[in-house]
Scaffold this motif. Structure first.
Motif, PDB file in Angstrom:
ATOM      1  N   CYS A  81       0.838  -1.209   0.000  1.00  0.00           N
ATOM      2  CA  CYS A  81       0.000   0.000   0.000  1.00  0.00           C
ATOM      3  C   CYS A  81       0.873   1.259   0.000  1.00  0.00           C
ATOM      4  O   CYS A  81       1.903   1.304   0.678  1.00  0.00           O
ATOM      5  CB  CYS A  81      -0.876   0.036   1.251  1.00  0.00           C
ATOM      6  SG  CYS A  81      -1.910  -1.406   1.463  1.00  0.00           S
ATOM      7  N   CYS A  84       1.981   2.750   3.415  1.00  0.00           N
ATOM      8  CA  CYS A  84       2.671   1.874   4.364  1.00  0.00           C
ATOM      9  C   CYS A  84       4.188   1.925   4.202  1.00  0.00           C
ATOM     10  O   CYS A  84       4.709   1.877   3.088  1.00  0.00           O
ATOM     11  CB  CYS A  84       2.181   0.440   4.153  1.00  0.00           C
ATOM     12  SG  CYS A  84       2.871  -0.740   5.316  1.00  0.00           S
ATOM     13  N   GLY A  87       5.359  -2.814   4.928  1.00  0.00           N
ATOM     14  CA  GLY A  87       5.279  -3.957   4.014  1.00  0.00           C
ATOM     15  C   GLY A  87       6.430  -3.964   3.004  1.00  0.00           C
ATOM     16  O   GLY A  87       6.812  -2.931   2.461  1.00  0.00           O
TER      17      GLY A  87
HETATM   18  S1  SF4 Z   1       1.164  -4.400   5.855  1.00  0.00           S
HETATM   19 FE1  SF4 Z   1       1.282  -2.413   4.856  1.00  0.00          FE
HETATM   20  S2  SF4 Z   1       1.301  -2.905   2.684  1.00  0.00           S
HETATM   21 FE2  SF4 Z   1       0.517  -4.705   3.732  1.00  0.00          FE
HETATM   22  S3  SF4 Z   1      -1.730  -4.517   3.737  1.00  0.00           S
HETATM   23 FE3  SF4 Z   1      -0.957  -3.654   5.669  1.00  0.00          FE
HETATM   24  S4  SF4 Z   1      -0.755  -1.453   5.228  1.00  0.00           S
HETATM   25 FE4  SF4 Z   1      -0.862  -2.500   3.220  1.00  0.00          FE
END
Ligand code: SF4
Length: 372
Positions: A81, A84, A87
């Motif tokens: 995302c 974020c 991730g």
């Molecule tokens: S960890 Fe980060 S990239 Fe993965 S779904 Fe959650 S917010 Fe999105």
């Protein structure tokens, strides 16, 4: 009523928030328009006064904290995302997934420190089989039998169920049999579809998030709720998000706490955004208290706000400061400059200095110890 309270009531009754204040005094539910008016007002102290009144009248002077520990079992995530910083793509040098032995070692260390909650969230790692999640819970349950396990937000639950080809309700029941006690509130972000698409295009939508929580509530699994604010959203988006949570809480009563999460832009695709200010954070917490009249606990997450602002928030409708935490990656990867750990003694000092009563709780808000 003290002279200060009397004067503040008089001031509020003459100003832009007069109608909202009258409804708060009468114990009436606030409307969408009231919520937008509150967000548009610059009267931070007036809003704080009303939120403090609502908190005191409905829920008393107790302030909760918990002796807890976080485990982020994997940062590999297929969603990546834009919002974020945590991730990572599989195979990237920073990607990791904890083995069950590593999870066990963390849980044993936490158990030795007397934690009553293991908080477990991670990325959507497509390489992990369904059994990993069940085994992870069993491992933690065995290593830290005295702790409640709050694990896997609604986005993860939906992912685990989809990967397994199973209905969410069945998966939740099996996870519960393996040790799950409660779901955290993450992944809600902001429900407004257009903003959500820009922040996290691949994430489940707001309706699906609410459905996972409703399913958990119907099975007797309590959950938390969050909202990510301070990015692209409008005041109306914030109010609509809060009202969607209030509506579900009316139907199920399954939410334990609401935690507004201030967006930390560092190391995200939105690093050009400035982040929130202290005034915005306090206003968000206070308005949450006022609109969410059916949520007992409004939490100031000190990891995001810093311990001092979280303490001040106790005068803006807040009655929970989260916990000791010990190790946290998600918000620190996004630039949180707070420590990773706060001892219980620090919560006691902070809560008492605010004139309130410290209560150590477990995940389900059962009292562990009340400090007179
Ligand atoms: S960890 Fe980060 S990239 Fe993965 S779904 Fe959650 S917010 Fe999105």
């Amino acid at each position: 009523m003290s002279a200060i309270e009397k004067n503040t009531r008089t001031e509020l009754s003459r100003g832009e928030l007069a109608a909202v204040a009258a409804r708060v005094y009468a114990g009436e539910r606030l409307s969408r328009e009231d919520g937008i008016r509150l967000f548009e007002s610059q009267d931070l102290l007036g809003i704080g006064f009303l939120a403090d009144l609502a908190r005191r009248r409905a829920w008393g002077d107790d302030v909760y904290f918990i002796n807890n520990a976080h485990i982020n079992h994997t940062n590999v995530c297929q969603n990546l995302c834009d919002l974020c910083a945590f991730g990572k793509q599989a195979g990237s040098p920073e990607a990791y997934t904890l083995t069950l032995d590593e999870v066990e070692a963390k849980a044993r260390a936490a158990a030795a420190a007397g934690v009553t909650e293991m908080h477990i969230v991670g990325g959507l790692n497509p390489e992990l089989p369904y059994d990993y999640y069940l085994d992870l819970l069993r491992t933690v349950r065995e290593a830290a039998p005295q702790a409640c396990i709050q694990a896997f937000d609604a986005v993860e639950i939906d992912f685990i169920a989809t990967q397994a080809g199973r209905p969410v309700a069945d998966v939740l029941q099996e996870l519960r049999q393996a040790g799950l006690d409660s779901l955290p509130g993450g992944g809600a972000e902001i429900f407004a579809p257009e903003v959500r698409r820009r922040l996290c295009a691949k994430k489940i939508d707001g309706q699906r998030w609410l459905l996972v929580h409703e399913t958990a509530h119907r099975l007797g699994i309590p959950t938390n709720a969050t909202m990510l604010y301070g990015h692209l959203e409008t005041a109306a988006d914030r109010v609509d998000h809060l009202l969607a949570l209030r509506e579900l809480q009316d139907r199920t009563g399954g939410f334990l706490a609401f935690i507004p999460l201030a967006f930390h832009p560092a190391n995200t695709a939105f690093s050009n955004l400035p982040g929130t200010t202290g005034v915005e954070d306090l206003k968000m917490l206070a308005i949450s208290r006022l609109l969410l009249d059916n949520f007992r606990h409004i939490k100031a997450f000190w990891i995001m706000l810093g311990p001092k602002l979280a303490q001040v928030a106790l005068h803006f409708g807040v009655n929970d400061l989260d916990g000791t935490v010990r190790e946290e990656h998600i918000f620190h990867d996004a630039g949180a400059a707070t420590p990773q750990y706060q001892p219980a003694a620090s919560f006691l000092r902070s809560i008492r200095a605010a004139g309130r009563i410290p209560v150590e709780r477990d995940t389900l808000y059962r009292e562990v110890r009340r400090y007179a």
